[in-house]
Design a protein around this motif. Sequence first.
Motif, PDB file in Angstrom:
ATOM      1  N   UNK A 178      18.122  -1.853  18.059  1.00 41.58           N
ATOM      2  CA  UNK A 178      18.833  -2.960  17.432  1.00 41.58           C
ATOM      3  C   UNK A 178      18.078  -3.508  16.233  1.00 41.58           C
ATOM      4  N   UNK A 179      16.758  -3.478  16.331  1.00 40.18           N
ATOM      5  CA  UNK A 179      15.886  -4.048  15.298  1.00 40.18           C
ATOM      6  C   UNK A 179      14.737  -3.077  15.069  1.00 40.18           C
ATOM      7  N   UNK A 180      14.337  -2.927  13.808  1.00 43.81           N
ATOM      8  CA  UNK A 180      13.283  -1.977  13.458  1.00 43.81           C
ATOM      9  C   UNK A 180      12.092  -2.754  12.888  1.00 43.81           C
ATOM     10  N   UNK A 181      10.944  -2.547  13.509  1.00 42.37           N
ATOM     11  CA  UNK A 181       9.717  -3.249  13.124  1.00 42.37           C
ATOM     12  C   UNK A 181       8.718  -2.241  12.598  1.00 42.37           C
ATOM     13  N   UNK A 182       8.071  -2.579  11.481  1.00 43.90           N
ATOM     14  CA  UNK A 182       7.030  -1.718  10.927  1.00 43.90           C
ATOM     15  C   UNK A 182       5.757  -2.526  10.721  1.00 43.90           C
ATOM     16  N   UNK A 183       4.628  -1.945  11.053  1.00 41.73           N
ATOM     17  CA  UNK A 183       3.324  -2.569  10.840  1.00 41.73           C
ATOM     18  C   UNK A 183       2.752  -1.978   9.560  1.00 41.73           C
ATOM     19  N   UNK A 184       2.692  -2.784   8.518  1.00 41.45           N
ATOM     20  CA  UNK A 184       2.221  -2.280   7.220  1.00 41.45           C
ATOM     21  C   UNK A 184       1.942  -3.450   6.295  1.00 41.45           C
ATOM     22  N   UNK A 185       1.122  -3.198   5.289  1.00 42.59           N
ATOM     23  CA  UNK A 185       0.944  -4.164   4.222  1.00 42.59           C
ATOM     24  C   UNK A 185       1.938  -3.891   3.110  1.00 42.59           C
ATOM     25  N   UNK A 186       2.196  -4.885   2.280  1.00 47.72           N
ATOM     26  CA  UNK A 186       3.122  -4.703   1.164  1.00 47.72           C
ATOM     27  C   UNK A 186       4.545  -4.460   1.637  1.00 47.72           C
ATOM     28  N   UNK A 187       5.405  -4.097   0.673  1.00 53.13           N
ATOM     29  CA  UNK A 187       6.821  -3.894   0.980  1.00 53.13           C
ATOM     30  C   UNK A 187       7.247  -2.435   0.918  1.00 53.13           C
ATOM     31  N   UNK A 188       6.415  -1.566   0.370  1.00 53.52           N
ATOM     32  CA  UNK A 188       6.833  -0.198   0.067  1.00 53.52           C
ATOM     33  C   UNK A 188       7.392   0.512   1.299  1.00 53.52           C
ATOM     34  N   UNK A 189       6.594   0.612   2.349  1.00 49.51           N
ATOM     35  CA  UNK A 189       7.033   1.351   3.544  1.00 49.51           C
ATOM     36  C   UNK A 189       8.130   0.599   4.291  1.00 49.51           C
TER      37      UNK A 189
END
Length: 333
Positions: A178-189
């Motif tokens: 339902x929801x997608x979470x990403x662990x990253x800095x910045x907005x690129x990925x």
Amino acid sequence: MSYNFEEERVIKEIREKNAKRVLLQFPEGLKYFSIDIVKKLREKLPNVNFIISGEPSWGACDIAEDEAQQVNADLIIHFGHTPYTWYYPKFPTIFINAESNLDISENALHSLENDISKYNGRKISLTATLQHVRLLSKIKSFLEDKGYDIVIGKPSNRFMFDGQVLGCDYKAAEVEADIYVIVSGGLFHALGLGLATNKPTIKLDPYLQKSEDITNDVRKILKVRYGKILQALDKRSWVIIQGVKVGQNRPNMIKYFYDKLTEKGYDVFTVTNKVLTLDILRNLDRNYIDVFLVTSCPRLPIDDLYNYEKPVLTPGEAKMIINNSLEPYIFPW
């Protein structure tokens, strides 16, 4: 240092391979540490000549094989990426992950929970860039304790970790959620994840120690991309940009598009390129050119060339036009 450059492993690999001249390659965010790394390596390997590549490195698709040959290196040490999905360098290359040493705070986890709670979904996809993939297990446990169903998808090759994504490879996010979470800095990925899934997308940033719902940012980009696609519909003069960086050269894709477009009776031109910029497009452009199609990196049209005067498309967008189907949005391809 805030990253683990695995200096002892690097030293061991160099000794085992008896390398005397080593080219070190870093992505832009890690070049800052490059000279410090050389200083450490020289302490243990005083007879090895270390050379730092100052050229941009955009990923594991961009290994400095030509540079290594030009400087007569024996070995490339490539920091910050795992081997690419469909390309492995022919030149002797060691990949060092350079994982971040940052942890994720309780406040950041509660910030993430707050952003997730704005939606009704209970099934959460967790992904991360290589530098932060080790944090996924901690985040998974936290969210499961809150009653969420967590899924960490499998990557596209055996060199990558579960949940790991690239700017052009979101295989680990190809799961029902339902929801997608990403662990990253910045907005690129994070933006790439949103484009690939077209679902609510939340970024958890270990550097800022907070989460951010970027779903509306993705929607804005999609509006721009669909605008480019609509501009390109029925246009009859296309320039296909063929990337000639070793890991970005996709001749089968070039042939596919060339054949499909010429079958429609369009004029099609192919141009080779290593580093594509707005100035290069402007130098190529003529009043009878309608559309540029970039086959090297799908992020170039979206991130770098989005404001060009004429449509600059990704392969997925061009395929949508050829198939005469605007849904779903295809990214990456």
